[in-house]
Scaffold this active site. Structure first.
Site, PDB file in Angstrom:
ATOM      1  N   GLU A  27       1.036  -1.591  -0.167  1.00  0.00           N
ATOM      2  CA  GLU A  27      -0.456  -0.410  -0.089  1.00  0.00           C
ATOM      3  C   GLU A  27       0.812   1.166   0.125  1.00  0.00           C
ATOM      4  O   GLU A  27       1.680   1.418   0.412  1.00  0.00           O
ATOM      5  CB  GLU A  27      -0.812  -0.074   1.333  1.00  0.00           C
ATOM      6  CG  GLU A  27      -1.685   0.823   1.039  1.00  0.00           C
ATOM      7  CD  GLU A  27      -2.908   0.796   2.008  1.00  0.00           C
ATOM      8  OE1 GLU A  27      -3.325  -0.109   1.700  1.00  0.00           O
ATOM      9  OE2 GLU A  27      -3.457   1.167   3.368  1.00  0.00           O
ATOM     10  N   THR A  38      -3.943   4.965  -1.018  1.00  0.00           N
ATOM     11  CA  THR A  38      -4.883   5.067  -0.396  1.00  0.00           C
ATOM     12  C   THR A  38      -5.937   6.556  -1.331  1.00  0.00           C
ATOM     13  O   THR A  38      -4.926   7.543  -1.987  1.00  0.00           O
ATOM     14  CB  THR A  38      -4.386   5.306   0.427  1.00  0.00           C
ATOM     15  OG1 THR A  38      -3.625   6.900   0.729  1.00  0.00           O
ATOM     16  CG2 THR A  38      -3.827   4.136   1.634  1.00  0.00           C
TER      17      THR A  38
HETATM   18  P1  FAD Z   1     -18.472   1.080   5.870  1.00  0.00           P
HETATM   19  O1  FAD Z   1     -18.124  -0.184   6.034  1.00  0.00           O
HETATM   20  O2  FAD Z   1     -19.859   1.909   5.641  1.00  0.00           O
HETATM   21  O3  FAD Z   1     -18.869   0.863   7.827  1.00  0.00           O
HETATM   22  C1  FAD Z   1     -18.577   2.304   8.685  1.00  0.00           C
HETATM   23  C2  FAD Z   1     -18.915   2.207  10.005  1.00  0.00           C
HETATM   24  O4  FAD Z   1     -20.896   2.197   9.580  1.00  0.00           O
HETATM   25  C3  FAD Z   1     -19.111   0.400  10.750  1.00  0.00           C
HETATM   26  O5  FAD Z   1     -19.469   1.097  11.754  1.00  0.00           O
HETATM   27  C4  FAD Z   1     -20.476  -0.465  10.433  1.00  0.00           C
HETATM   28  O6  FAD Z   1     -20.581  -1.330  11.394  1.00  0.00           O
HETATM   29  C5  FAD Z   1     -21.331   1.108  10.570  1.00  0.00           C
HETATM   30  N1  FAD Z   1     -22.524   0.463   9.535  1.00  0.00           N
HETATM   31  C6  FAD Z   1     -22.389   0.166   7.786  1.00  0.00           C
HETATM   32  N2  FAD Z   1     -23.249  -0.125   6.893  1.00  0.00           N
HETATM   33  C7  FAD Z   1     -24.888   0.380   8.060  1.00  0.00           C
HETATM   34  C8  FAD Z   1     -26.183   0.649   8.218  1.00  0.00           C
HETATM   35  N3  FAD Z   1     -26.719   0.150   7.572  1.00  0.00           N
HETATM   36  N4  FAD Z   1     -26.228   0.877   9.470  1.00  0.00           N
HETATM   37  C9  FAD Z   1     -25.139   1.322  10.507  1.00  0.00           C
HETATM   38  N5  FAD Z   1     -24.483   1.156  10.600  1.00  0.00           N
HETATM   39  C10 FAD Z   1     -23.619   0.639   9.647  1.00  0.00           C
HETATM   40  N6  FAD Z   1      -9.569   5.957   4.801  1.00  0.00           N
HETATM   41  C11 FAD Z   1      -9.436   6.849   3.548  1.00  0.00           C
HETATM   42  O7  FAD Z   1      -9.998   7.832   4.562  1.00  0.00           O
HETATM   43  N7  FAD Z   1      -8.491   6.914   2.836  1.00  0.00           N
HETATM   44  C12 FAD Z   1      -8.608   5.212   2.327  1.00  0.00           C
HETATM   45  O8  FAD Z   1      -7.505   5.524   1.283  1.00  0.00           O
HETATM   46  C13 FAD Z   1      -8.970   4.317   3.400  1.00  0.00           C
HETATM   47  N8  FAD Z   1      -8.182   2.726   2.980  1.00  0.00           N
HETATM   48  C14 FAD Z   1      -8.378   2.209   4.045  1.00  0.00           C
HETATM   49  C15 FAD Z   1      -7.876   0.511   3.884  1.00  0.00           C
HETATM   50  C16 FAD Z   1      -8.633  -0.843   4.343  1.00  0.00           C
HETATM   51  C17 FAD Z   1      -8.169  -1.562   4.435  1.00  0.00           C
HETATM   52  C18 FAD Z   1      -8.978  -0.131   5.953  1.00  0.00           C
HETATM   53  C19 FAD Z   1      -9.068  -1.204   6.756  1.00  0.00           C
HETATM   54  C20 FAD Z   1      -9.813   1.462   5.880  1.00  0.00           C
HETATM   55  C21 FAD Z   1      -9.001   2.208   5.046  1.00  0.00           C
HETATM   56  N9  FAD Z   1      -9.675   3.531   5.723  1.00  0.00           N
HETATM   57  C22 FAD Z   1      -9.419   4.563   4.223  1.00  0.00           C
HETATM   58  C23 FAD Z   1     -10.008   4.122   7.192  1.00  0.00           C
HETATM   59  C24 FAD Z   1     -12.515   4.155   6.878  1.00  0.00           C
HETATM   60  O9  FAD Z   1     -11.956   5.291   5.543  1.00  0.00           O
HETATM   61  C25 FAD Z   1     -12.799   3.874   7.909  1.00  0.00           C
HETATM   62  O10 FAD Z   1     -12.301   2.710   8.270  1.00  0.00           O
HETATM   63  C26 FAD Z   1     -14.196   4.250   8.129  1.00  0.00           C
HETATM   64  O11 FAD Z   1     -14.477   4.970   9.387  1.00  0.00           O
HETATM   65  C27 FAD Z   1     -15.330   3.195   7.611  1.00  0.00           C
HETATM   66  O12 FAD Z   1     -15.234   3.091   6.071  1.00  0.00           O
HETATM   67  P2  FAD Z   1     -15.555   1.932   5.431  1.00  0.00           P
HETATM   68  O13 FAD Z   1     -15.817   1.922   4.381  1.00  0.00           O
HETATM   69  O14 FAD Z   1     -15.308   0.889   6.915  1.00  0.00           O
HETATM   70  O15 FAD Z   1     -17.381   1.872   6.138  1.00  0.00           O
END
Ligand code: FAD
Length: 286
Positions: A17, A48
């Site tokens: 990454e 990212t």
């Molecule tokens: P989601 O999948 O939307 O989940 C976020 C939260 O919402 C979780 O607590 C989930 O349980 C909850 N949730 C989901 N659906 C619902 C629903 N229908 N009702 C109620 N609650 C719900 N951040 C950056 O800014 N840039 C990056 O490039 C980046 N790369 C990443 C790469 C990896 C591998 C990881 C693990 C994280 C990365 N992040 C990055 C961080 C990420 O953006 C954060 O962790 C963010 O807070 C959550 O993103 P997500 O896509 O997992 O969200």
């Protein structure tokens, strides 16, 4: 090349990454770092989006460099929480023009001041809107629970909805205890999540930052690893050796237990990647 095709091959995959430079910082040192990382022949390199102050437009430019100049498949991260549908459509157009085939669909973190109405509340909404396209789509998952979710079970239920919206693979948040990954994988499988789950490994080379990162991300530092940070954290050279050794041991153990794909959070550090890949000689690319 699509990451789903890479993951379907019968060999161990190690990916890296990188993050783009901040908007006001020069691109050249990052391009050099990416070139050196590519020489270690990872399966793909992810770039990212917006994390750590990197400009969003740089993600597409850097992913294009990864693919066209370095000859390594690129995975472009894309966050949606603070973007309008129009903005996402523009990003997708740029990614397509750059020849990128893989997108990591992310929600992103909520800004301190809430901006009101949103086109995308969760990453699943982004997946749903992109699924009709031909992109290979990945998503993030959290073996120790996403910090905003109260219970791992609810987090897994939300993850199932995200996967069902059309994901091809998942990448985990970093973890330092492989048993955490294996227990989580068993729970995902019994929840009906069958797509590949790439294990995210963070080689810790900076002892002073790791406690804060773990606190924010909800990742547990096992006592054995905490002892390493306590003992070597103030000595960059010793911490680099110890961090690389610990990450290598995690990766070897994962591959030995049948895991097919590991994503290393290399953070633009070719030296870390070089040392890990040297330790994996014969296991990966063998
Ligand atoms: P989601 O999948 O939307 O989940 C976020 C939260 O919402 C979780 O607590 C989930 O349980 C909850 N949730 C989901 N659906 C619902 C629903 N229908 N009702 C109620 N609650 C719900 N951040 C950056 O800014 N840039 C990056 O490039 C980046 N790369 C990443 C790469 C990896 C591998 C990881 C693990 C994280 C990365 N992040 C990055 C961080 C990420 O953006 C954060 O962790 C963010 O807070 C959550 O993103 P997500 O896509 O997992 O969200």
């Amino acid at each position: 090349m699509k990451i789903s095709d890479i993951l379907s091959r019968d060999k161990c995959s190690v990916s890296f990454e990188v993050f783009p430079p901040r908007r006001d910082a020069p691109m050249e040192p990052v391009l050099e770092a990416v070139k050196a990382l590519a020489e270690e022949t990872p399966s793909f390199i992810s770039v990212t989006y917006g994390a750590g102050g990197g400009g969003n437009t740089n993600t597409v430019a850097l992913a294009e460099h990864v693919q066209k100049t370095c000859g390594v498949p690129a995975l472009a991260h894309l966050t949606c929480l603070t973007s309008s549908r129009e903005r996402i459509a523009t990003e997708i157009q740029s990614l397509r023009k750059a020849g990128i085939e893989n997108i990591l669909c992310l929600r992103g973190d909520a800004p301190a001041v809430d901006g009101g109405k949103r086109d995308f509340a969760h990453a699943a909404d982004l997946v749903r809107s992109l699924r009709p396209s031909a992109f290979c789509l990945g998503g993030a998952c959290y073996p120790e629970c996403h910090p905003e979710c109260e219970h791992l079970q609810s987090d897994i239920e939300h993850l199932k909805a995200k996967v069902d919206a059309g994901l091809d693979f998942l990448t985990t948040q970093m973890f330092f205890d492989n048993n955490v990954y294996f227990r989580y994988l068993a729970r995902l499988r019994s929840a009906g999540i069958t797509i590949p789950v790439i294990a995210g490994i963070m080689p810790v080379t900076n002892g002073s930052q790791i406690s804060r990162i773990c606190r924010l991300s909800g990742t547990v530092l096992p006592p054995r690893f905490r002892a390493i940070v306590d003992r070597f954290g103030d000595d960059p050279c010793a911490m680099l050796s110890a961090g690389v050794a610990y990450a290598t041991e995690q990766i070897v153990d994962l591959f030995a237990d049948g895991v097919k794909a590991v994503h290393v959070y290399t953070m633009n550090k070719p030296e870390v990647a070089r040392r890990i890949m040297a330790n994996l000689k014969g296991i990966v690319n063998g």
